[in-house]
Design a protein around this motif. Structure first.
Motif, PDB file in Angstrom:
ATOM      1  N   PRO A 109       0.814  -1.225   0.000  1.00 34.65           N
ATOM      2  CA  PRO A 109       0.000   0.000   0.000  1.00 34.65           C
ATOM      3  C   PRO A 109       0.843   1.269   0.000  1.00 34.65           C
ATOM      4  O   PRO A 109       0.497   2.252  -0.657  1.00 34.65           O
ATOM      5  N   LEU A 110       1.957   1.251   0.755  1.00 37.04           N
ATOM      6  CA  LEU A 110       2.825   2.427   0.774  1.00 37.04           C
ATOM      7  C   LEU A 110       3.450   2.657  -0.607  1.00 37.04           C
ATOM      8  O   LEU A 110       3.545   3.796  -1.083  1.00 37.04           O
ATOM      9  N   LEU A 111       3.857   1.566  -1.252  1.00 31.64           N
ATOM     10  CA  LEU A 111       4.441   1.688  -2.588  1.00 31.64           C
ATOM     11  C   LEU A 111       3.424   2.228  -3.590  1.00 31.64           C
ATOM     12  O   LEU A 111       3.777   2.983  -4.502  1.00 31.64           O
ATOM     13  N   THR A 112       2.159   1.862  -3.427  1.00 33.05           N
ATOM     14  CA  THR A 112       1.116   2.382  -4.310  1.00 33.05           C
ATOM     15  C   THR A 112       1.001   3.894  -4.184  1.00 33.05           C
ATOM     16  O   THR A 112       0.950   4.616  -5.187  1.00 33.05           O
ATOM     17  N   ILE A 113       0.982   4.366  -2.944  1.00 36.71           N
ATOM     18  CA  ILE A 113       0.874   5.809  -2.702  1.00 36.71           C
ATOM     19  C   ILE A 113       2.100   6.529  -3.240  1.00 36.71           C
ATOM     20  O   ILE A 113       1.994   7.569  -3.920  1.00 36.71           O
ATOM     21  N   VAL A 114       3.287   5.976  -2.951  1.00 36.71           N
ATOM     22  CA  VAL A 114       4.521   6.605  -3.435  1.00 36.71           C
ATOM     23  C   VAL A 114       4.560   6.615  -4.958  1.00 36.71           C
ATOM     24  O   VAL A 114       4.980   7.597  -5.583  1.00 36.71           O
ATOM     25  N   ALA A 115       4.113   5.514  -5.570  1.00 35.55           N
ATOM     26  CA  ALA A 115       4.120   5.428  -7.033  1.00 35.55           C
ATOM     27  C   ALA A 115       3.222   6.490  -7.646  1.00 35.55           C
ATOM     28  O   ALA A 115       3.584   7.135  -8.644  1.00 35.55           O
ATOM     29  N   ILE A 116       2.041   6.709  -7.082  1.00 33.55           N
ATOM     30  CA  ILE A 116       1.111   7.710  -7.605  1.00 33.55           C
ATOM     31  C   ILE A 116       1.689   9.113  -7.464  1.00 33.55           C
ATOM     32  O   ILE A 116       1.669   9.924  -8.399  1.00 33.55           O
ATOM     33  N   ILE A 117       2.235   9.412  -6.265  1.00 38.76           N
ATOM     34  CA  ILE A 117       2.809  10.744  -6.039  1.00 38.76           C
ATOM     35  C   ILE A 117       4.006  10.979  -6.958  1.00 38.76           C
ATOM     36  O   ILE A 117       4.151  12.050  -7.561  1.00 38.76           O
ATOM     37  N   ALA A 118       4.871   9.968  -7.073  1.00 40.94           N
ATOM     38  CA  ALA A 118       6.054  10.107  -7.935  1.00 40.94           C
ATOM     39  C   ALA A 118       5.649  10.290  -9.389  1.00 40.94           C
ATOM     40  O   ALA A 118       6.260  11.084 -10.122  1.00 40.94           O
ATOM     41  N   ALA A 119       4.611   9.571  -9.830  1.00 40.71           N
ATOM     42  CA  ALA A 119       4.144   9.712 -11.214  1.00 40.71           C
ATOM     43  C   ALA A 119       3.621  11.117 -11.470  1.00 40.71           C
ATOM     44  O   ALA A 119       3.895  11.715 -12.532  1.00 40.71           O
ATOM     45  N   MET A 120       2.884  11.665 -10.521  1.00 46.31           N
ATOM     46  CA  MET A 120       2.341  13.015 -10.690  1.00 46.31           C
ATOM     47  C   MET A 120       3.451  14.061 -10.704  1.00 46.31           C
ATOM     48  O   MET A 120       3.429  14.989 -11.526  1.00 46.31           O
ATOM     49  N   ILE A 121       4.422  13.909  -9.826  1.00 49.96           N
ATOM     50  CA  ILE A 121       5.523  14.882  -9.785  1.00 49.96           C
ATOM     51  C   ILE A 121       6.353  14.814 -11.063  1.00 49.96           C
ATOM     52  O   ILE A 121       6.689  15.836 -11.667  1.00 49.96           O
ATOM     53  N   ALA A 122       6.686  13.584 -11.485  1.00 42.72           N
ATOM     54  CA  ALA A 122       7.515  13.428 -12.683  1.00 42.72           C
ATOM     55  C   ALA A 122       6.822  13.999 -13.915  1.00 42.72           C
ATOM     56  O   ALA A 122       7.429  14.740 -14.703  1.00 42.72           O
ATOM     57  N   ALA A 123       5.537  13.676 -14.095  1.00 41.60           N
ATOM     58  CA  ALA A 123       4.812  14.180 -15.262  1.00 41.60           C
ATOM     59  C   ALA A 123       4.598  15.688 -15.168  1.00 41.60           C
ATOM     60  O   ALA A 123       4.654  16.392 -16.184  1.00 41.60           O
ATOM     61  N   GLY A 124       4.359  16.186 -13.957  1.00 38.60           N
ATOM     62  CA  GLY A 124       4.194  17.624 -13.780  1.00 38.60           C
ATOM     63  C   GLY A 124       5.465  18.389 -14.121  1.00 38.60           C
ATOM     64  O   GLY A 124       5.429  19.433 -14.787  1.00 38.60           O
ATOM     65  N   LEU A 125       6.597  17.875 -13.656  1.00 39.85           N
ATOM     66  CA  LEU A 125       7.872  18.523 -13.973  1.00 39.85           C
ATOM     67  C   LEU A 125       8.155  18.468 -15.477  1.00 39.85           C
ATOM     68  O   LEU A 125       8.674  19.430 -16.053  1.00 39.85           O
ATOM     69  N   TYR A 126       7.807  17.349 -16.094  1.00 40.28           N
ATOM     70  CA  TYR A 126       8.051  17.235 -17.533  1.00 40.28           C
ATOM     71  C   TYR A 126       7.189  18.234 -18.304  1.00 40.28           C
ATOM     72  O   TYR A 126       7.651  18.843 -19.277  1.00 40.28           O
ATOM     73  N   ALA A 127       5.947  18.403 -17.884  1.00 41.28           N
ATOM     74  CA  ALA A 127       5.075  19.389 -18.535  1.00 41.28           C
ATOM     75  C   ALA A 127       5.585  20.806 -18.312  1.00 41.28           C
ATOM     76  O   ALA A 127       5.434  21.680 -19.178  1.00 41.28           O
ATOM     77  N   SER A 128       6.215  21.041 -17.158  1.00 41.34           N
ATOM     78  CA  SER A 128       6.709  22.380 -16.843  1.00 41.34           C
ATOM     79  C   SER A 128       7.842  22.813 -17.751  1.00 41.34           C
ATOM     80  O   SER A 128       8.118  24.014 -17.877  1.00 41.34           O
ATOM     81  N   ILE A 129       8.518  21.849 -18.387  1.00 39.78           N
ATOM     82  CA  ILE A 129       9.605  22.206 -19.294  1.00 39.78           C
ATOM     83  C   ILE A 129       9.083  23.081 -20.426  1.00 39.78           C
ATOM     84  O   ILE A 129       9.719  24.065 -20.827  1.00 39.78           O
ATOM     85  N   ALA A 130       7.919  22.724 -20.961  1.00 37.43           N
ATOM     86  CA  ALA A 130       7.334  23.524 -22.041  1.00 37.43           C
ATOM     87  C   ALA A 130       6.984  24.922 -21.554  1.00 37.43           C
ATOM     88  O   ALA A 130       7.198  25.911 -22.264  1.00 37.43           O
ATOM     89  N   ALA A 131       6.450  25.027 -20.338  1.00 40.87           N
ATOM     90  CA  ALA A 131       6.110  26.336 -19.786  1.00 40.87           C
ATOM     91  C   ALA A 131       7.356  27.171 -19.542  1.00 40.87           C
ATOM     92  O   ALA A 131       7.392  28.370 -19.841  1.00 40.87           O
ATOM     93  N   TRP A 132       8.402  26.542 -19.018  1.00 39.71           N
ATOM     94  CA  TRP A 132       9.661  27.244 -18.780  1.00 39.71           C
ATOM     95  C   TRP A 132      10.268  27.711 -20.099  1.00 39.71           C
ATOM     96  O   TRP A 132      10.806  28.814 -20.193  1.00 39.71           O
TER      97      TRP A 132
END
Length: 342
Positions: A109-132
């Motif tokens: 269960p902890l890995l599930t939560i970490v996986a979701i948070i990590a996926a959101m952060i990674a994709a969010g940062l990747y999207a931010s490259i275009a904005a930057w």
């Protein structure tokens, strides 16, 4: 009736979106009729396949990623920005969500939560490259967000095709995610991802309607220069909005990988076309989050109903995609004519 009375009488004007749907339905029926099919039977099967109580789980299961990708497009669109990089952000989130439970130790269960948070952060940062890139170097985000999808898809394909490939199969995919790290099932094909997406949709609507940030985003969508003169920091706002948009795409990727596929498969996240269907749904609602959510549900019902139509009537489910395209095209034409007339 006098001339003044006749001039004051006006027929009620049909709102743009219902009229676009009506036009799409009529033109779709004509296409079916010309091809030798029965449009009444086709639409009946679409309705039954999407809305019959026994088929609700399938419709909702399709709606979770589609509504998510609709919000991915709708959030920037609300501020007059366009995020065309949903595919790349979806892949980044899905890949990270698969790798976390496979290569990090810890309880499921902890890995599930970490996986979701990590996926959101990674994709969010990747999207931010275009904005930057737009705010720092003036690179149009419309172009850069789209182009950034290609390296993300290519790198993910290489990773799961070679160094991290499941050697027991001949496919480009990771090994299966442990059972303990998968999203809990609610009923049938539905999992906790449905609840997560409901929370996200409510949060986005609340942000849009009840916060200062949402007001500033709407003002930017109406007139970016005026919003800047009014004190809105457009550069930081662009980065924040793109991060939020990408994070939702990462969440969608995590839900699919952890809740249904249980591994990252090369191309599996992209083949259903969630990104482009979501973009059309966001355009249908003009970027308004609540309307975009409803449009996403509508398109999800169309697509699940399309499977039933194809199965029962032998009419290709591509008809539903034609309907989507006709609806958006009619809206674009109608708004263009309206602006030209004014």
């Amino acid at each position: 009736m006098s001339g003044s009375a006749r001039s004051s009488f006006r027929l009620p004007r049909i709102p743009a979106v219902p009229l676009a749907v009506l036009v799409g339905v009529v033109l779709g029926a004509l296409l079916v009729l010309v091809s030798g099919g029965d449009p009444v039977a086709a639409y009946r099967e679409i309705l039954i396949g999407a809305l019959a109580p026994a088929n609700w789980p399938n419709t909702l299961n399709w709606a979770v990623p589609l509504v998510g990708m609709t919000l991915v497009a709708a959030i920037p669109l609300r501020g007059g920005m366009v995020n065309l990089g949903g595919d790349g952000q979806l892949v980044v989130g899905g890949l990270v969500a698969a790798l976390v439970p496979l290569y990090l130790p810890g309880p499921g269960p902890l890995l599930t939560i970490v996986a979701i948070i990590a996926a959101m952060i990674a994709a969010g940062l990747y999207a931010s490259i275009a904005a930057w890139g737009e705010t720092r170097f003036g690179i149009p985000m419309l172009i850069s967000s789209l182009l950034l999808s290609y390296p993300a898809i290519g790198v993910a394909s290489y990773i799961v095709g070679f160094p991290l490939r499941d050697t027991t199969t001949g496919l480009a995919q990771t090994v299966m995610i442990p059972d303990a790290a998968r999203l809990p099932t609610i009923s049938g094909p539905l999992n906790v991802g449905l609840i997560l997406m409901m929370i996200v949709a409510i949060a986005v609507v609340f942000y849009d309607r009840r916060t200062v940030g949402g007001y500033e985003l709407r003002m930017r969508g109406l007139n970016a220069k005026f919003a800047g003169y009014g004190g809105v920091s457009l550069g930081p706002q662009t980065v924040r909005i793109m991060f939020a948009s990408g994070a939702i795409a990462g969440l969608v990727g995590a839900i699919i990988v952890l809740g249904s596929q249980y591994r990252f498969q090369d191309g599996a996240l992209l083949s259903p076309g969630y990104t482009w269907s979501g973009l059309m749904a966001a355009l249908l609602a003009g970027g308004e989050p609540l309307g975009a959510t409803g449009a996403g549900l509508f398109f999800a019902a169309l697509q699940t109903g399309g499977f039933a139509m194809q199965r029962e009537t032998a009419i290709p489910r591509v008809l539903t995609m034609v309907l989507q395209a006709i609806i958006i095209l009619f809206l674009a034409i109608r708004h263009g004519v309206g602006r030209r007339a004014s």
